[in-house]
Design a protein around this motif. Structure first.
Motif, PDB file in Angstrom:
ATOM      1  N   ILE A 176     -25.171  -1.048  55.272  1.00 56.43           N
ATOM      2  CA  ILE A 176     -25.260  -1.320  53.831  1.00 56.43           C
ATOM      3  C   ILE A 176     -24.110  -0.647  53.095  1.00 56.43           C
ATOM      4  O   ILE A 176     -23.693   0.453  53.454  1.00 56.43           O
ATOM      5  N   LEU A 177     -23.617  -1.325  52.086  1.00 55.69           N
ATOM      6  CA  LEU A 177     -22.683  -0.697  51.147  1.00 55.69           C
ATOM      7  C   LEU A 177     -23.113  -1.099  49.744  1.00 55.69           C
ATOM      8  O   LEU A 177     -23.374  -2.267  49.478  1.00 55.69           O
ATOM      9  N   SER A 178     -23.211  -0.117  48.872  1.00 56.96           N
ATOM     10  CA  SER A 178     -23.565  -0.382  47.484  1.00 56.96           C
ATOM     11  C   SER A 178     -22.475   0.191  46.588  1.00 56.96           C
ATOM     12  O   SER A 178     -22.054   1.331  46.789  1.00 56.96           O
ATOM     13  N   ALA A 179     -22.012  -0.594  45.643  1.00 52.94           N
ATOM     14  CA  ALA A 179     -21.003  -0.110  44.690  1.00 52.94           C
ATOM     15  C   ALA A 179     -21.497  -0.400  43.275  1.00 52.94           C
ATOM     16  O   ALA A 179     -21.954  -1.516  42.992  1.00 52.94           O
ATOM     17  N   VAL A 180     -21.440   0.588  42.429  1.00 50.75           N
ATOM     18  CA  VAL A 180     -22.029   0.492  41.082  1.00 50.75           C
ATOM     19  C   VAL A 180     -20.972   0.843  40.038  1.00 50.75           C
ATOM     20  O   VAL A 180     -20.234   1.812  40.209  1.00 50.75           O
ATOM     21  N   ASP A 181     -20.919   0.055  38.975  1.00 49.17           N
ATOM     22  CA  ASP A 181     -20.139   0.497  37.813  1.00 49.17           C
ATOM     23  C   ASP A 181     -20.997   0.353  36.566  1.00 49.17           C
ATOM     24  O   ASP A 181     -21.983  -0.379  36.566  1.00 49.17           O
ATOM     25  N   PHE A 182     -20.653   1.087  35.562  1.00 49.21           N
ATOM     26  CA  PHE A 182     -21.383   1.007  34.296  1.00 49.21           C
ATOM     27  C   PHE A 182     -20.463   0.436  33.224  1.00 49.21           C
ATOM     28  O   PHE A 182     -20.357   0.945  32.116  1.00 49.21           O
ATOM     29  N   GLY A 183     -19.782  -0.622  33.593  1.00 49.59           N
ATOM     30  CA  GLY A 183     -18.885  -1.304  32.664  1.00 49.59           C
ATOM     31  C   GLY A 183     -19.632  -2.373  31.875  1.00 49.59           C
ATOM     32  O   GLY A 183     -20.848  -2.332  31.722  1.00 49.59           O
ATOM     33  N   ARG A 184     -18.887  -3.377  31.426  1.00 47.98           N
ATOM     34  CA  ARG A 184     -19.492  -4.398  30.553  1.00 47.98           C
ATOM     35  C   ARG A 184     -20.462  -5.304  31.292  1.00 47.98           C
ATOM     36  O   ARG A 184     -21.416  -5.800  30.693  1.00 47.98           O
ATOM     37  N   GLY A 185     -20.212  -5.570  32.550  1.00 48.58           N
ATOM     38  CA  GLY A 185     -21.039  -6.516  33.301  1.00 48.58           C
ATOM     39  C   GLY A 185     -20.379  -7.881  33.368  1.00 48.58           C
ATOM     40  O   GLY A 185     -19.606  -8.262  32.477  1.00 48.58           O
ATOM     41  N   ILE A 186     -20.675  -8.617  34.440  1.00 53.15           N
ATOM     42  CA  ILE A 186     -20.013  -9.910  34.649  1.00 53.15           C
ATOM     43  C   ILE A 186     -20.435 -10.951  33.598  1.00 53.15           C
ATOM     44  O   ILE A 186     -19.581 -11.605  32.992  1.00 53.15           O
ATOM     45  N   PRO A 187     -21.752 -11.134  33.325  1.00 51.79           N
ATOM     46  CA  PRO A 187     -22.109 -12.120  32.298  1.00 51.79           C
ATOM     47  C   PRO A 187     -21.473 -11.806  30.932  1.00 51.79           C
ATOM     48  O   PRO A 187     -20.992 -12.718  30.244  1.00 51.79           O
ATOM     49  N   ALA A 188     -21.434 -10.533  30.571  1.00 53.15           N
ATOM     50  CA  ALA A 188     -20.820 -10.169  29.281  1.00 53.15           C
ATOM     51  C   ALA A 188     -19.342 -10.535  29.284  1.00 53.15           C
ATOM     52  O   ALA A 188     -18.812 -11.034  28.276  1.00 53.15           O
ATOM     53  N   ASN A 189     -18.680 -10.321  30.403  1.00 54.05           N
ATOM     54  CA  ASN A 189     -17.255 -10.676  30.500  1.00 54.05           C
ATOM     55  C   ASN A 189     -17.049 -12.178  30.414  1.00 54.05           C
ATOM     56  O   ASN A 189     -16.118 -12.644  29.758  1.00 54.05           O
ATOM     57  N   VAL A 190     -17.913 -12.914  31.106  1.00 48.44           N
ATOM     58  CA  VAL A 190     -17.779 -14.385  31.092  1.00 48.44           C
ATOM     59  C   VAL A 190     -17.987 -14.900  29.667  1.00 48.44           C
ATOM     60  O   VAL A 190     -17.209 -15.721  29.167  1.00 48.44           O
ATOM     61  N   ARG A 191     -19.038 -14.391  29.007  1.00 44.54           N
ATOM     62  CA  ARG A 191     -19.302 -14.856  27.627  1.00 44.54           C
ATOM     63  C   ARG A 191     -18.135 -14.500  26.708  1.00 44.54           C
ATOM     64  O   ARG A 191     -17.700 -15.312  25.882  1.00 44.54           O
ATOM     65  N   SER A 192     -17.633 -13.279  26.868  1.00 42.14           N
ATOM     66  CA  SER A 192     -16.537 -12.837  26.008  1.00 42.14           C
ATOM     67  C   SER A 192     -15.287 -13.703  26.240  1.00 42.14           C
ATOM     68  O   SER A 192     -14.596 -14.092  25.293  1.00 42.14           O
ATOM     69  N   PHE A 193     -15.045 -14.056  27.503  1.00 46.78           N
ATOM     70  CA  PHE A 193     -13.899 -14.898  27.840  1.00 46.78           C
ATOM     71  C   PHE A 193     -14.052 -16.297  27.228  1.00 46.78           C
ATOM     72  O   PHE A 193     -13.136 -16.827  26.593  1.00 46.78           O
TER      73      PHE A 193
END
Lengths: 295, 116
Positions: A176-193
């Motif tokens: 297993i590998l888990s990677a976490v960020d506390f950024g904007r998030g993919i849906p937020a980025n897509v909507r913003s784009f």
């Protein structure tokens, strides 16, 4: 100063466990005072929970709050051993150093450290000997995993970095590998784009699942600047399918899973600001050969 | 023109900044119709950001057929070749002027169907 005590339950890696993790994020988010994590009800922590809690602690600290992992409340010996082994406990003030075992070290990357991350993926994760792969295939797999970090740093706008942890489960024989960020998030980025091109009223109707689905399609990218992008997730999911493993992404109000049954996208009730990429690979050596590599 | 990628970048072709260095080194020569050879001997790890910038970006002002004729790639392993092919295929059909209004309409239509 008031101290908020957060109980850490037993945390596995099912969608229910992620809901609990995002609940903890919700309890801690926007709380700018002292947080104490209490482990007295915790009997197990998977790497996703380790990476998430480490990142959450750094997020709180970045907002001038303080976080204490109350090790005196952790009575479960196996959990303590695991957290010492992967270096998490030592990172958060428990007097121990990590050592080699079945765990893959807890890692914090404040910035995109290419060689550090590639060494981690190449030698600590896939190349650790859990599965016998040729150097060529090991290098190829590490390159695919790099796309996770590249996406996180390039798109998320994370201010505290990316947090990773992994584990080899020898009985089930998966990695297993888990990677976490506390950024904007993919849906937020897509909507913003998309808001640059389409009016807000329409874009705001896009669900988290729909945004993730768009981001998963080859060639789709929120990057601008005239250079074609949008291959990272595609290359990653292709590899996971060949391996018959599982790729899960939790981001904002969306959830995506790629596994032997295909690709599915769902909406989640509890939105979390950030992204978790959780990969489960099978260590069956028959799945780890190039076509031109003999058995 | 011949470029040793290992000498220029090292054994890991991963990040876009390194890809940009290669683009800057070869773009002019390719535009002038010169043949360029990229030698990947000694390079073992690859990721798409590097190739997006090193090679995909060339398709902005060089036709795919010309690029395939002028750009010679040597000693690139199967993994690297696969990523390069994807990058070229993706860049060749990339258009900055997509009809995003239609894309959003299509997604919303699909979303409505799924929630029925």
């Amino acid at each position: 100063m008031a101290q908020k005590v957060i109980q850490i339950p037993t945390l596995n890696d099912s969608p229910h466990d992620f809901t609990r993790l995002f609940g903890i994020w919700n309890d801690v988010n926007d709380y700018f005072e002292d947080i104490r994590f209490d482990f007295s009800r915790c009997g197990f922590l998977r790497p996703n929970a380790v990476a998430f809690l480490g990142g959450l602690a750094r997020l709180v600290e970045s907002r001038m709050g303080s976080v204490t992992f109350d090790w005196s409340t952790l009575h479960h010996g196996a959990v303590m051993t695991n957290l010492c082994q992967n270096g998490f406990a030592g990172t958060f003030a428990y007097p121990s150093s990590r050592w080699d075992g079945n765990s893959i070290p807890y890692r914090e990357d404040k910035t995109l450290d290419m060689n550090g991350i590639m060494d981690y993926l190449t030698y600590n994760w896939i190349g650790k000997g859990w599965v016998h792969v040729s150097d060529r295939l090991r290098d190829a797999i590490a390159g695919r995993m790099w796309e996770i970090y590249s996406n996180a740093f390039e798109h998320s706008g994370t201010e505290v970095g990316v947090f990773s942890c992994g584990q080899h489960y020898w009985r089930q024989n998966y990695l297993i590998l888990s990677a976490v960020d506390f950024g904007r998030g993919i849906p937020a980025n897509v909507r913003s784009f998309l808001r640059q091109y389409v009016r807000e009223a329409l874009v705001s109707k896009l669900s988290g699942a729909a945004c993730l689905k768009w981001a998963f399609e080859r060639g789709n990218s929120t990057c601008t600047g005239g250079v074609a992008r949008g291959l990272g997730l595609d290359l990653l999911k292709e590899f996971v399918r060949l391996n018959q493993g599982k790729l899960e992404i939790y981001s904002n109000d969306g959830y995506a899973i790629v596994d032997k049954d295909g690709e599915r996208f769902e909406n989640r009730e509890l939105a979390f600001e950030g992204t978790v990429v959780h990969i489960t690979l099978r260590c069956d050596e028959n799945l780890y050969r190039f076509r031109d590599e003999a058995e | 023109m011949r470029l040793s990628i290992k000498d220029q970048i090292g054994p890991r072709c991963i990040i876009k900044e390194d890809g940009q260095k290669i683009y800057d080194a070869v773009h002019g020569a390719l535009q002038n119709g010169e043949t360029v050879t990229l030698d990947f001997e000694g390079v073992s790890q690859f990721a798409s950001p590097f190739f997006n910038f090193a090679i995909g970006q060339l398709l902005k002002d060089i036709a795919e057929a010309d690029l395939r004729r002028l750009l010679q790639i040597e000693h690139l392993n199967e993994t690297g070749r696969l990523v390069v092919e994807r990058v070229i295929e993706n860049a060749a059909k990339y258009h900055g002027d997509k009809d995003y209004r239609k894309i959003v309409d299509d997604i919303l239509e699909q979303q409505a169907k799924e929630s029925d």
